[in-house]
Design a protein around this motif. Structure first.
Motif, short mmCIF file in Angstrom:
data_model
loop_
_atom_site.label_atom_id
_atom_site.label_comp_id
_atom_site.label_asym_id
_atom_site.label_seq_id
_atom_site.Cartn_x
_atom_site.Cartn_y
_atom_site.Cartn_z
N LEU A 50 0.84 -1.20 0.00
CA LEU A 50 0.00 0.00 0.00
C LEU A 50 0.88 1.25 0.00
CD1 LEU A 50 -2.93 1.16 0.30
CD2 LEU A 50 -2.50 1.14 2.78
N ILE A 51 1.89 1.27 0.86
CA ILE A 51 2.79 2.41 0.94
C ILE A 51 3.52 2.63 -0.38
CG2 ILE A 51 4.94 3.23 2.01
CD1 ILE A 51 3.97 1.88 4.61
N LEU A 52 3.93 1.52 -1.03
CA LEU A 52 4.68 1.60 -2.28
C LEU A 52 3.81 1.94 -3.49
CD1 LEU A 52 6.93 -1.54 -1.72
CD2 LEU A 52 7.72 0.84 -1.73
N GLY A 53 2.49 1.95 -3.30
CA GLY A 53 1.59 2.23 -4.41
C GLY A 53 1.30 1.02 -5.27
N GLN A 54 1.69 -0.17 -4.81
CA GLN A 54 1.44 -1.40 -5.56
C GLN A 54 0.03 -1.93 -5.32
OE1 GLN A 54 4.54 -4.05 -4.32
NE2 GLN A 54 6.18 -2.85 -5.25
N LEU A 55 -0.64 -1.38 -4.30
CA LEU A 55 -1.99 -1.80 -3.95
C LEU A 55 -2.80 -0.54 -3.65
CD1 LEU A 55 -3.39 -4.57 -3.50
CD2 LEU A 55 -2.89 -4.31 -1.07
N LEU A 56 -4.00 -0.46 -4.21
CA LEU A 56 -4.83 0.72 -4.03
C LEU A 56 -5.84 0.52 -2.90
CD1 LEU A 56 -5.59 1.57 -7.78
CD2 LEU A 56 -3.86 2.61 -6.28
N PRO A 57 -6.21 1.60 -2.23
CA PRO A 57 -7.25 1.49 -1.19
C PRO A 57 -8.60 1.12 -1.81
CG PRO A 57 -6.02 3.57 -1.00
CD PRO A 57 -5.66 2.97 -2.31
N TRP A 58 -9.36 0.27 -1.12
CA TRP A 58 -10.74 0.02 -1.51
C TRP A 58 -11.64 1.14 -0.99
CZ3 TRP A 58 -11.54 -5.87 -0.10
CH2 TRP A 58 -10.73 -6.65 -0.93
N SER A 59 -11.26 1.62 0.18
CA SER A 59 -11.97 2.76 0.76
C SER A 59 -10.97 3.51 1.62
CB SER A 59 -13.16 2.29 1.62
OG SER A 59 -12.72 1.49 2.71
N GLY A 60 -11.33 4.73 2.01
CA GLY A 60 -10.39 5.55 2.73
C GLY A 60 -9.49 6.31 1.78
N GLN A 61 -8.41 6.86 2.30
CA GLN A 61 -7.57 7.74 1.51
C GLN A 61 -6.09 7.51 1.79
OE1 GLN A 61 -7.85 11.97 2.43
NE2 GLN A 61 -7.87 12.47 0.25
N LEU A 62 -5.32 7.39 0.71
CA LEU A 62 -3.86 7.32 0.78
C LEU A 62 -3.30 8.57 0.12
CD1 LEU A 62 -1.10 5.83 1.15
CD2 LEU A 62 -1.52 4.77 -1.08
N VAL A 63 -2.53 9.36 0.87
CA VAL A 63 -2.03 10.64 0.37
C VAL A 63 -0.51 10.63 0.36
CG1 VAL A 63 -1.99 13.14 0.68
CG2 VAL A 63 -4.06 11.84 1.29
N TYR A 64 0.08 10.88 -0.82
CA TYR A 64 1.52 11.09 -0.93
C TYR A 64 1.76 12.60 -0.91
CZ TYR A 64 1.77 6.24 -2.57
OH TYR A 64 1.68 4.87 -2.67
N HIS A 65 2.53 13.06 0.05
CA HIS A 65 2.78 14.48 0.18
C HIS A 65 4.02 14.89 -0.63
CE1 HIS A 65 -0.24 14.93 3.37
NE2 HIS A 65 0.17 13.75 3.79
N GLY A 66 3.89 15.94 -1.41
CA GLY A 66 5.00 16.39 -2.23
C GLY A 66 5.36 15.35 -3.28
N ASP A 67 6.66 15.16 -3.48
CA ASP A 67 7.13 14.22 -4.51
C ASP A 67 7.61 12.90 -3.91
OD1 ASP A 67 9.38 15.10 -3.23
OD2 ASP A 67 10.50 15.62 -5.03
N ILE A 68 7.09 12.55 -2.73
CA ILE A 68 7.61 11.38 -2.02
C ILE A 68 7.47 10.10 -2.84
CG2 ILE A 68 5.42 11.07 -0.81
CD1 ILE A 68 8.98 10.14 0.40
N ARG A 69 6.43 9.99 -3.65
CA ARG A 69 6.21 8.73 -4.38
C ARG A 69 7.38 8.41 -5.31
NH1 ARG A 69 0.50 6.77 -7.10
NH2 ARG A 69 1.11 4.59 -7.41
N GLN A 70 8.09 9.44 -5.78
CA GLN A 70 9.24 9.24 -6.66
C GLN A 70 10.54 9.07 -5.87
OE1 GLN A 70 6.90 11.91 -7.53
NE2 GLN A 70 5.95 10.19 -8.62
N HIS A 71 10.44 9.09 -4.56
CA HIS A 71 11.66 9.03 -3.74
C HIS A 71 11.52 7.98 -2.61
CE1 HIS A 71 12.06 12.96 -5.71
NE2 HIS A 71 13.36 12.75 -5.61
N ILE A 72 11.09 6.78 -3.00
CA ILE A 72 10.97 5.68 -2.06
C ILE A 72 11.93 4.57 -2.46
CG2 ILE A 72 9.46 3.94 -1.03
CD1 ILE A 72 7.08 5.74 -1.60
N GLY A 73 12.81 4.17 -1.54
CA GLY A 73 13.69 3.03 -1.76
C GLY A 73 13.06 1.79 -1.14
#
Length: 247
Positions: A50-73
């Motif tokens: 979920l954190i890596l964006g490989q799985l989407l929420p069925w309900s609720g909200q996942l928010v990436y702040h700024g450009d963090i999604r492009q800066h995850i190891g």
């Protein structure tokens, strides 16, 4: 005040028609070091997806702040790696830069210098030209950690990184993570609560639900209250495990 990186708000998700995580909440901030614990099948790896964006929420909200999604190891579990694939250790490390260079992008002299530096830091510079099928499990884990770190992420995600590593590197691994936590946030799944409590800052207990503990100190009673049935392992002069009471 620390900047927000990721916010998970009342999220339910899973696979096909089976929910694995139910109405979970978690906030990840700069310089957090969160240890994720819980029983097998409880949803730890699902949380990472979920954190890596490989799985989407069925309900609720996942928010990436700024450009963090492009800066995850990301350091995956060792058993997800195909050791028969014909690739050298140096190439594994350099592949951590691929998302920024594109499919046809060539690695520069500077890129290779970064790879050498991080491999030296992790003690694998001598096997840089070895094929992954010719190295030990611990050496491959070091290479995968180098791959996760080479692009200098803002968030490092690790799925049981101490699996298949030798005792010496396990100590070096946690010390290295403590150092890099000064530069980035870390979320780490581990089964070894007794060891990680010496390094993580906070703990998330995951067993379908998520209970966030604002400390690195947690008791067996708290684990029960969080419905997180795992062994509490302690370390001393003689390694031992504290088992649940039984009659």
């Amino acid at each position: 005040m620390c900047d927000l990186l990721i916010s998970i708000n009342d999220v339910t998700t899973g696979y096909e028609h089976k929910a694995i995580l139910n109405h979970i909440n978690l906030v990840i901030k700069e310089h957090d070091f969160i240890g994720v614990i819980g029983p097998n099948g409880g949803g730890k790896t699902t949380l990472l997806k979920l954190i890596l964006g490989q799985l989407l929420p069925w309900s609720g909200q996942l928010v990436y702040h700024g450009d963090i999604r492009q800066h995850i190891g990301y350091l995956p579990q060792y058993n997800h790696i195909d050791k028969q694939f014909p690739i050298r250790i140096e190439e594994i490390v350099l592949s951590g830069l691929q998302s920024r260079k594109g499919i046809l992008g060539r690695y520069t002299k500077d890129d290779k210098g970064k790879a050498r530096a991080i491999m030296e830091r992790c003690g694998i510079e001598a096997i840089a030209q070895h094929n992954i099928g010719a190295v030990s499990g611990g050496e491959l884990q070091r290479a995968l950690l180098c791959r996760a770190l080479i692009a200098q992420p803002k968030l490092l995600v690790l799925d049981e990184p101490n699996t298949f590593v030798d005792n010496q590197f396990e100590k070096e691994l946690y010390q290295l993570l403590k150092e890099v936590n000064e530069e980035m946030a870390i979320v780490m799944v581990s089964h070894d609560l007794g060891t990680i409590t010496s390094y993580v800052k906070t703990i998330a207990c995951v067993n379908r639900n998520l209970h966030y503990h604002h400390s690195n100190i947690i008791t067996q009673d708290q684990l029960y209250s969080y419905d997180c049935p795992i062994l509490l392992i302690t370390h001393g002069d003689i390694p031992h495990t504290v088992l649940d009471k039984h009659v």
